[in-house]
Design an enzyme around this catalytic site. Structure first.
Site, PDB file in Angstrom:
ATOM      1  N   TRP A 138      99.729  58.086  25.038  1.00  0.00           N
ATOM      2  CA  TRP A 138      98.949  57.849  26.258  1.00  0.00           C
ATOM      3  C   TRP A 138      99.913  57.388  27.346  1.00  0.00           C
ATOM      4  CZ3 TRP A 138      99.410  52.946  28.217  1.00  0.00           C
ATOM      5  CH2 TRP A 138      99.749  51.921  27.332  1.00  0.00           C
ATOM      6  N   GLU A 191     104.769  41.193  29.121  1.00  0.00           N
ATOM      7  CA  GLU A 191     105.148  42.601  28.903  1.00  0.00           C
ATOM      8  C   GLU A 191     106.188  43.058  29.925  1.00  0.00           C
ATOM      9  OE1 GLU A 191     104.250  44.619  26.496  1.00  0.00           O
ATOM     10  OE2 GLU A 191     102.544  43.589  25.592  1.00  0.00           O
ATOM     11  N   GLU A 242     106.916  50.411  24.961  1.00  0.00           N
ATOM     12  CA  GLU A 242     106.480  49.117  25.486  1.00  0.00           C
ATOM     13  C   GLU A 242     106.375  49.126  27.012  1.00  0.00           C
ATOM     14  OE1 GLU A 242     105.650  46.101  24.312  1.00  0.00           O
ATOM     15  OE2 GLU A 242     105.745  46.592  22.185  1.00  0.00           O
ATOM     16  N   HIS A 267     103.083  49.270  28.690  1.00  0.00           N
ATOM     17  CA  HIS A 267     102.117  48.167  28.603  1.00  0.00           C
ATOM     18  C   HIS A 267     102.048  47.361  29.903  1.00  0.00           C
ATOM     19  CE1 HIS A 267     102.750  48.154  23.932  1.00  0.00           C
ATOM     20  NE2 HIS A 267     102.296  49.304  24.411  1.00  0.00           N
ATOM     21  N   GLU A 278     105.240  41.086  17.356  1.00  0.00           N
ATOM     22  CA  GLU A 278     104.385  42.275  17.490  1.00  0.00           C
ATOM     23  C   GLU A 278     102.977  41.946  17.002  1.00  0.00           C
ATOM     24  OE1 GLU A 278     105.018  44.875  19.133  1.00  0.00           O
ATOM     25  OE2 GLU A 278     107.180  45.074  19.161  1.00  0.00           O
ATOM     26  N   THR A 296     101.254  39.812  19.672  1.00  0.00           N
ATOM     27  CA  THR A 296     100.751  40.571  20.823  1.00  0.00           C
ATOM     28  C   THR A 296      99.581  41.470  20.408  1.00  0.00           C
ATOM     29  OG1 THR A 296     102.585  42.114  20.482  1.00  0.00           O
ATOM     30  CG2 THR A 296     102.807  40.577  22.297  1.00  0.00           C
ATOM     31  N   ASP A 334      99.270  50.022  19.934  1.00  0.00           N
ATOM     32  CA  ASP A 334     100.735  50.207  19.935  1.00  0.00           C
ATOM     33  C   ASP A 334     101.418  49.042  19.232  1.00  0.00           C
ATOM     34  OD1 ASP A 334     100.755  52.543  21.392  1.00  0.00           O
ATOM     35  OD2 ASP A 334     101.783  51.709  23.143  1.00  0.00           O
ATOM     36  N   GLU A 335     100.962  47.831  19.557  1.00  0.00           N
ATOM     37  CA  GLU A 335     101.600  46.629  18.989  1.00  0.00           C
ATOM     38  C   GLU A 335     101.464  46.654  17.456  1.00  0.00           C
ATOM     39  OE1 GLU A 335     103.242  45.485  21.223  1.00  0.00           O
ATOM     40  OE2 GLU A 335     102.166  44.815  23.005  1.00  0.00           O
ATOM     41  N   HIS A 352     103.973  48.957  16.033  1.00  0.00           N
ATOM     42  CA  HIS A 352     105.304  48.326  16.066  1.00  0.00           C
ATOM     43  C   HIS A 352     105.424  47.246  14.989  1.00  0.00           C
ATOM     44  CE1 HIS A 352     105.539  49.483  20.621  1.00  0.00           C
ATOM     45  NE2 HIS A 352     105.737  50.507  19.815  1.00  0.00           N
TER      46      HIS A 352
HETATM   47 FE   LIG Z   1     105.138  45.023  21.252  1.00  0.00          FE
HETATM   48 FE   LIG Z   2     103.753  45.279  24.383  1.00  0.00          FE
END
Ligand SMILES: [Fe+2]
Ligand SMILES: [Fe+2]
Length: 397
Positions: free
Chosen positions: A96, A139, A177, A180, A230, A233, A262-263, A266
């Site tokens: 995205w 971020e 990242e 974000h 990670e 977050t 996403d976090e 990760h």
């Molecule tokens: Fe992250």
């Molecule tokens: Fe992030």
């Protein structure tokens, strides 16, 4: 012919706005139990501090604490990392982008979409905005985190375009990242609810200050730190998503939710690296985990400053704790989760020191929870503090 530079001495007089009023520095707050639980330390800075130094003093750090033979482990793991870690990156074409969740400035309906966004965010409380701004600023200090990863011996990107899987991961992770802060920043900008200039100043201060994770150029410590972060977050963006939904802004909920996803991905990658370290060097890994937990995991944005509030991070953390976005309980839960994820309690064949470290980390989460309950009980009455990010409006901390 090489240019020979003459040594020269120069005194740079920086404008006073680079400095913070010293008398007000590091007032200790009795209400920052969460921040102190999370390892925030503030010490008196020496009087001879240069005005361009970070506003808060950082620890004198140990450097290069991993012995060379252990650094070799990471070289030997390159094939493994290629197979097991890079698979957690998403191809750019499948990712995205912030624009997918924002009004399209090239479309006819742009103004209407902005109006709708502002309508949706109108009723969201200021508490929530302060926390979302703090998360966004965290971020936005991404250059610091890429730098931090590149301090780690054995895995750093030696050239800026190195083809080791460690370096490929770090660059692609950074690129993921980067979306974000970008998305949250634009959403907040369009909402009109926050003071963008104050926010931008805070970001500039924060990137200038760096961070103090105490990871000692040591990839064991570094990857434990990133595993923790990670997950932290993932939890906090998940909670801002939940709250946005409660306030009726489903688009914002989607924004926070997609970042949280996403976090999570990760977190999966970083915890896998540490899992591998536990497999090949259980003693070294458990000692590293205990070391990080003794030092406490400091939050990446713990040096934040907006030019006004000397305790900005503590105040932001207190609001985050109060509205349930990120709490001291979450800190304990993350530790417990990681201890289970890495099956620390089941480790065998450890040295005497390793056993002690194992006992320490396995019993730590309940101890943190108890400390937090006591701190809660001791907490004095809330006071009102102005936040420049919301035009100086005061919030209870
Ligand atoms: Fe992250
Ligand atoms: Fe992030």
């Amino acid at each position: 012919m090489a240019l020979k530079l003459q040594p020269m001495s120069m005194t740079v007089q920086l404008p006073s706005s680079f400095t913070r009023p010293r008398s007000r520095l590091f007032r200790s707050s009795h209400r920052v139990y969460m921040a102190s639980t999370l390892g925030i330390t503030s010490k008196e800075i020496p009087n001879d501090r240069k005005p361009y130094m970070p506003p808060k003093e950082v620890h004198v750090q140990k450097t290069h604490s991993l012995p060379p033979q252990k650094i070799e482990i990471f070289k030997s793991l390159e094939g493994w990392a290629e197979q097991n870690i890079l698979v957690h990156l998403k191809p750019v074409e499948k990712c995205w982008q912030p624009q997918d969740f924002l009004p399209d400035p090239a479309s006819e309906g742009f103004e209407e979409q902005v109006k709708e966004l502002r309508e949706r965010t109108k009723e969201i409380p200021d508490d929530y905005f302060v926390v979302l701004v703090g998360d966004m600023i965290t971020e936005e200090a991404l250059p610091t985190y890429q730098t931090m990863l590149n301090t780690l011996d054995g895995v750093r990107d030696e050239t800026g375009a190195s083809l080791t899987p460690w370096a490929i991961w770090t660059r692609a992770w950074t690129a993921e990242e980067n979306r974000h802060g970008d998305l949250l920043n634009k959403y907040l900008y369009l909402s009109g609810r926050v003071d963008m200039k104050q926010i931008e100043k805070t970001i500039q201060y924060l990137i200038g200050s760096g961070m103090d994770p105490q990871t000692e150029n040591n990839p064991y410590l570094g990857f434990i730190y990133t595993s923790f972060q990670e997950r932290a977050t993932f939890i906090s963006h998940g909670n801002t998503a939940r709250l946005a939904k409660e306030y009726g802004d489903f688009k914002l909920a989607q924004v926070c939710g997609i970042i949280a996803a996403d976090e999570k991905r990760h977190e999966t990658a970083y915890t896998k690296i540490v899992e591998k370290l536990f497999e090949i060097d259980p003693n070294g890994a458990v000692l590293a985990l205990a070391d990080m937990m003794r030092k406490k995991i400091s939050m990446p944005a713990h040096l934040m400053y907006d030019g006004q509030d000397d305790n900005l991070f503590e105040h932001y953390s207190t609001v985050a704790q109060r509205i349930g976005v990120y709490t001291a309980r979450d800190y304990a839960d993350i530790l417990e989760f990681l201890v289970q994820r890495w099956k620390v309690a089941a480790l065998t064949g450890l040295s005497g020191e390793g056993h002690k470290a194992q006992d320490f980390v396995c019993g730590l989460a309940p101890r943190i929870r108890k400390l937090e309950e006591r701190a809660q009980a001791r907490a004095k009455q809330a006071s009102l503090v102005p936040f420049s990010w919301i035009f100086g409006k005061k919030l209870s901390v």
